[in-house]
Design a protein around this motif. Structure first.
Motif, PDB file in Angstrom:
ATOM      1  N   PHE A 115       6.310  69.602  66.253  1.00 27.51           N
ATOM      2  CA  PHE A 115       7.651  68.414  66.091  1.00 27.51           C
ATOM      3  C   PHE A 115       8.217  67.992  67.701  1.00 27.51           C
ATOM      4  CE2 PHE A 115       8.797  72.565  64.086  1.00 27.51           C
ATOM      5  CZ  PHE A 115       9.078  72.824  65.590  1.00 27.51           C
ATOM      6  N   LEU A 116       9.230  67.567  67.515  1.00 25.63           N
ATOM      7  CA  LEU A 116      10.482  67.671  68.843  1.00 25.63           C
ATOM      8  C   LEU A 116      11.265  68.521  68.575  1.00 25.63           C
ATOM      9  CD1 LEU A 116       9.579  63.987  69.941  1.00 25.63           C
ATOM     10  CD2 LEU A 116       9.544  66.449  71.712  1.00 25.63           C
ATOM     11  N   ALA A 117      12.423  68.878  69.217  1.00 25.27           N
ATOM     12  CA  ALA A 117      13.243  69.726  68.656  1.00 25.27           C
ATOM     13  C   ALA A 117      14.381  69.734  69.722  1.00 25.27           C
ATOM     14  CB  ALA A 117      13.349  71.735  68.869  1.00 25.27           C
ATOM     15  N   TYR A 118      15.906  69.440  69.026  1.00 27.51           N
ATOM     16  CA  TYR A 118      16.682  69.977  70.511  1.00 27.51           C
ATOM     17  C   TYR A 118      17.762  70.643  69.937  1.00 27.51           C
ATOM     18  CZ  TYR A 118      17.818  65.716  72.827  1.00 27.51           C
ATOM     19  OH  TYR A 118      17.181  64.440  74.034  1.00 27.51           O
TER      20      TYR A 118
ATOM     21  N   ALA B 224       9.905  58.374  62.233  1.00 28.34           N
ATOM     22  CA  ALA B 224       9.631  59.899  61.620  1.00 28.34           C
ATOM     23  C   ALA B 224      10.864  60.723  60.781  1.00 28.34           C
ATOM     24  CB  ALA B 224       9.942  60.703  63.765  1.00 28.34           C
ATOM     25  N   PRO B 225      10.525  61.109  60.488  1.00 29.44           N
ATOM     26  CA  PRO B 225      11.801  62.146  59.461  1.00 29.44           C
ATOM     27  C   PRO B 225      12.425  62.944  60.672  1.00 29.44           C
ATOM     28  CG  PRO B 225       9.460  63.622  59.261  1.00 29.44           C
ATOM     29  CD  PRO B 225       9.014  62.612  60.344  1.00 29.44           C
ATOM     30  N   LEU B 226      13.611  63.577  60.003  1.00 26.80           N
ATOM     31  CA  LEU B 226      14.385  64.493  60.773  1.00 26.80           C
ATOM     32  C   LEU B 226      15.179  65.598  60.490  1.00 26.80           C
ATOM     33  CD1 LEU B 226      16.809  64.364  63.191  1.00 26.80           C
ATOM     34  CD2 LEU B 226      17.963  62.447  61.116  1.00 26.80           C
ATOM     35  N   PHE B 227      15.028  66.517  60.710  1.00 22.35           N
ATOM     36  CA  PHE B 227      15.814  67.765  59.681  1.00 22.35           C
ATOM     37  C   PHE B 227      17.456  68.229  61.144  1.00 22.35           C
ATOM     38  CE2 PHE B 227      11.197  67.185  59.040  1.00 22.35           C
ATOM     39  CZ  PHE B 227      11.698  67.256  57.907  1.00 22.35           C
TER      40      PHE B 227
ATOM     41  N   ALA C 249       4.652  63.680  68.499  1.00 19.18           N
ATOM     42  CA  ALA C 249       5.193  64.228  67.252  1.00 19.18           C
ATOM     43  C   ALA C 249       5.559  63.870  66.323  1.00 19.18           C
ATOM     44  CB  ALA C 249       6.788  64.601  68.748  1.00 19.18           C
ATOM     45  N   ARG C 250       5.866  64.971  64.862  1.00 22.56           N
ATOM     46  CA  ARG C 250       5.769  64.831  63.761  1.00 22.56           C
ATOM     47  C   ARG C 250       6.718  64.091  63.368  1.00 22.56           C
ATOM     48  NH1 ARG C 250       0.918  67.604  60.584  1.00 22.56           N
ATOM     49  NH2 ARG C 250       1.696  65.944  59.474  1.00 22.56           N
ATOM     50  N   ALA C 251       8.081  65.500  64.151  1.00 19.74           N
ATOM     51  CA  ALA C 251       9.587  65.341  63.551  1.00 19.74           C
ATOM     52  C   ALA C 251      10.474  65.433  64.155  1.00 19.74           C
ATOM     53  CB  ALA C 251       9.303  65.943  62.652  1.00 19.74           C
ATOM     54  N   LEU C 252      11.645  64.963  64.075  1.00 21.39           N
ATOM     55  CA  LEU C 252      12.525  65.463  65.108  1.00 21.39           C
ATOM     56  C   LEU C 252      13.462  66.836  64.054  1.00 21.39           C
ATOM     57  CD1 LEU C 252      13.725  65.208  67.528  1.00 21.39           C
ATOM     58  CD2 LEU C 252      15.423  63.322  67.088  1.00 21.39           C
ATOM     59  N   VAL C 253      12.783  67.738  64.907  1.00 21.10           N
ATOM     60  CA  VAL C 253      14.124  68.827  64.554  1.00 21.10           C
ATOM     61  C   VAL C 253      15.900  69.000  65.273  1.00 21.10           C
ATOM     62  CG1 VAL C 253      14.980  71.513  64.109  1.00 21.10           C
ATOM     63  CG2 VAL C 253      12.885  70.470  63.658  1.00 21.10           C
ATOM     64  N   ILE C 254      17.212  68.711  64.691  1.00 19.93           N
ATOM     65  CA  ILE C 254      17.881  69.491  65.508  1.00 19.93           C
ATOM     66  C   ILE C 254      19.058  70.341  65.075  1.00 19.93           C
ATOM     67  CG2 ILE C 254      20.328  67.728  66.280  1.00 19.93           C
ATOM     68  CD1 ILE C 254      19.047  65.571  66.398  1.00 19.93           C
ATOM     69  N   THR C 255      19.182  71.488  65.894  1.00 16.50           N
ATOM     70  CA  THR C 255      19.655  72.688  65.827  1.00 16.50           C
ATOM     71  C   THR C 255      21.081  72.947  66.725  1.00 16.50           C
ATOM     72  OG1 THR C 255      19.707  74.827  65.207  1.00 16.50           O
ATOM     73  CG2 THR C 255      17.739  73.972  66.722  1.00 16.50           C
ATOM     74  N   GLY C 256      21.743  73.630  66.575  1.00 14.12           N
ATOM     75  CA  GLY C 256      22.979  74.465  68.034  1.00 14.12           C
ATOM     76  C   GLY C 256      24.284  73.369  66.946  1.00 14.12           C
ATOM     77  N   GLY C 257      25.402  74.148  67.598  1.00 12.56           N
ATOM     78  CA  GLY C 257      26.725  74.302  67.261  1.00 12.56           C
ATOM     79  C   GLY C 257      27.081  72.417  67.288  1.00 12.56           C
ATOM     80  N   VAL C 258      26.804  71.774  68.089  1.00 12.36           N
ATOM     81  CA  VAL C 258      26.653  70.471  68.578  1.00 12.36           C
ATOM     82  C   VAL C 258      26.428  69.722  67.333  1.00 12.36           C
ATOM     83  CG1 VAL C 258      26.607  68.631  69.971  1.00 12.36           C
ATOM     84  CG2 VAL C 258      27.502  70.660  71.064  1.00 12.36           C
ATOM     85  N   SER C 259      25.576  69.853  66.891  1.00 10.87           N
ATOM     86  CA  SER C 259      24.445  68.877  65.810  1.00 10.87           C
ATOM     87  C   SER C 259      25.612  68.788  64.805  1.00 10.87           C
ATOM     88  CB  SER C 259      23.408  69.723  65.302  1.00 10.87           C
ATOM     89  OG  SER C 259      23.273  70.886  65.226  1.00 10.87           O
ATOM     90  N   ALA C 260      26.338  69.173  64.411  1.00 12.65           N
ATOM     91  CA  ALA C 260      27.330  68.910  62.845  1.00 12.65           C
ATOM     92  C   ALA C 260      28.144  67.769  63.848  1.00 12.65           C
ATOM     93  CB  ALA C 260      28.757  70.536  63.614  1.00 12.65           C
TER      94      ALA C 260
END
Ligand code: KG4
Ligand code: ZN
Length: 340
Positions: free
Chosen positions: A129-132, A295-298, A267-278
């Motif tokens: 997956f790809l992650a931010y 692609a699914p987004l998590f 990549a089979r999904a996109l994951v986003i984390t960190g305070g800005v992802s609010a």
């Protein structure tokens, strides 16, 4: 099954959590408020506040989970990246538990903890997956092939996205941390959107630079408004137009890089984390983007996106079960990267 305590003191959240029996048993996040009046995190004040608050946070998760220190098997702690003095408080505390109560010490990379935090909420994230990781301190795009198989594709050469929001927010007279207000103004806007540039970095396909955007906002404010005290004098509708423009630029820059990455990598999904992802504005844009490419987004819930002890305990449990222990010489590494 081990019981692992997670300790997080890398910035201005004093946090602890306990992971055991396949879930988070207790979680405590104390947001330090001393920094608000300074418009940003003051490192020395952060360390002092961690010293004051950490024992209380650990006591609370023990009490909530009805466990005693002797019931714990591991003490996982963020040892970098972050503020040196702040990290030191957590690491010294964890070492004390390891030496005094015989727990295994587990040094956790804060960025790696963010990376896997979404798994606490979603058990079905397909790899690769790809992650931010987008926060006040980091803007990172990572290709994750599997555990400890990371390729950092892009990072910021100057300000992180959250830092951009906090700094431009200050110019507009918006209280620190400004991200959520900027997000709200941007969503509310129904008049003109101010046009700001989208930066690209020469010879760095996935690199980000946000300082030009910060300067563009400053120039726009200087050209159109008067200073009043420490910020420019704007009415609500003017703030909305500017914040909408700022958010649109950031969204375009982040989505452009993700689009390139989905072309270059399978990549089979996109994951986003960190305070800005609010940010609802950014969530909407990421949602549309992933729907378009199928692609699914998590994106985990906000308490898992901002700094927390649960992600440290969760990764700590994984490292415990793999036998990745640290010894009492574990240093703090303020500039730790995601290289394995
Ligand atoms: O992950 P985080 O809690 O702390 C670290 O920086 O590690 O991220 C904090 C950042 C701040 O810069 C804040 O302005 C931004 O996240 N932020 C937001 C929102 N909520 C917090 N930015 C945009 N929209 C939001 N709703
Ligand atoms: Zn963080």
């Amino acid at each position: 099954m081990p019981h692992v305590l997670g300790i997080e003191t890398s910035c201005d959240e004093t946090a602890a959590a306990i992971y055991g029996n396949g879930k988070i048993l207790a979680d405590c996040i104390i947001r330090q408020i001393v920094h608000e009046e300074y418009g940003g995190v003051v490192p020395e004040l952060a360390s002092r506040a961690h010293e004051k608050l950490l024992a209380a946070a650990v006591d609370e998760v023990l009490r909530k989970s009805r466990l005693e220190i002797n019931d714990l098997d591991g003490a996982a702690v963020t040892y970098g990246p972050g503020l040196a003095g702040a990290l030191l408080v957590g690491v010294a505390f964890a070492k004390g538990l390891a030496a005094g109560a015989g727990l295994k010490l587990i040094g956790v990379n804060h960025l790696e903890a963010h990376l896997w935090s979404a798994e606490l909420q979603y058990s079905d994230i397909p790899t690769p997956f790809l992650a931010y990781i987008i926060s006040g301190g980091h803007t990172l795009l990572v290709y994750v092939a599997g555990f400890r198989e990371y390729q950092v594709l892009g990072s910021t050469q100057d300000d992180a996205v959250g830092e951009l929001f906090d700094k431009t927010g200050r110019m507009m007279g918006i209280n620190y941390p400004a991200g959520s207000s900027i997000d709200a103004y941007a969503l509310k806007n129904n008049s003109k959107t101010v046009e700001f540039p989208r930066a690209r970095v020469k010879n760095d396909k996935y690199g980000f630079s946000f300082s030009g955007l910060k300067t563009a906002v400053l120039y726009y404010l200087k050209a159109n408004f008067k200073m009043q005290g420490e910020s420019f004098d704007l009415n609500e509708s003017e703030k909305e137009s500017i914040c909408a423009g700022l958010m649109a630029s950031v969204a375009d820059m982040l989505i452009r890089a993700a689009e390139l990455a989905f072309t270059d990598f399978e990549a089979r999904a996109l994951v986003i984390t960190g305070g800005v992802s609010a940010s609802k504005f950014l969530r909407n844009r990421f949602q549309k983007f992933t729907e378009n490419i199928g692609a699914p987004l998590f994106i985990p819930s906000i308490n898992l996106c901002t700094d927390n002890g649960a992600m440290v305990a969760y990764l700590g449990d994984r490292l415990y079960r793999k036998g990745h222990f640290s010894d009492l010489s574990l240093p703090v590494e303020p500039s730790l990267t995601l290289a394995y």
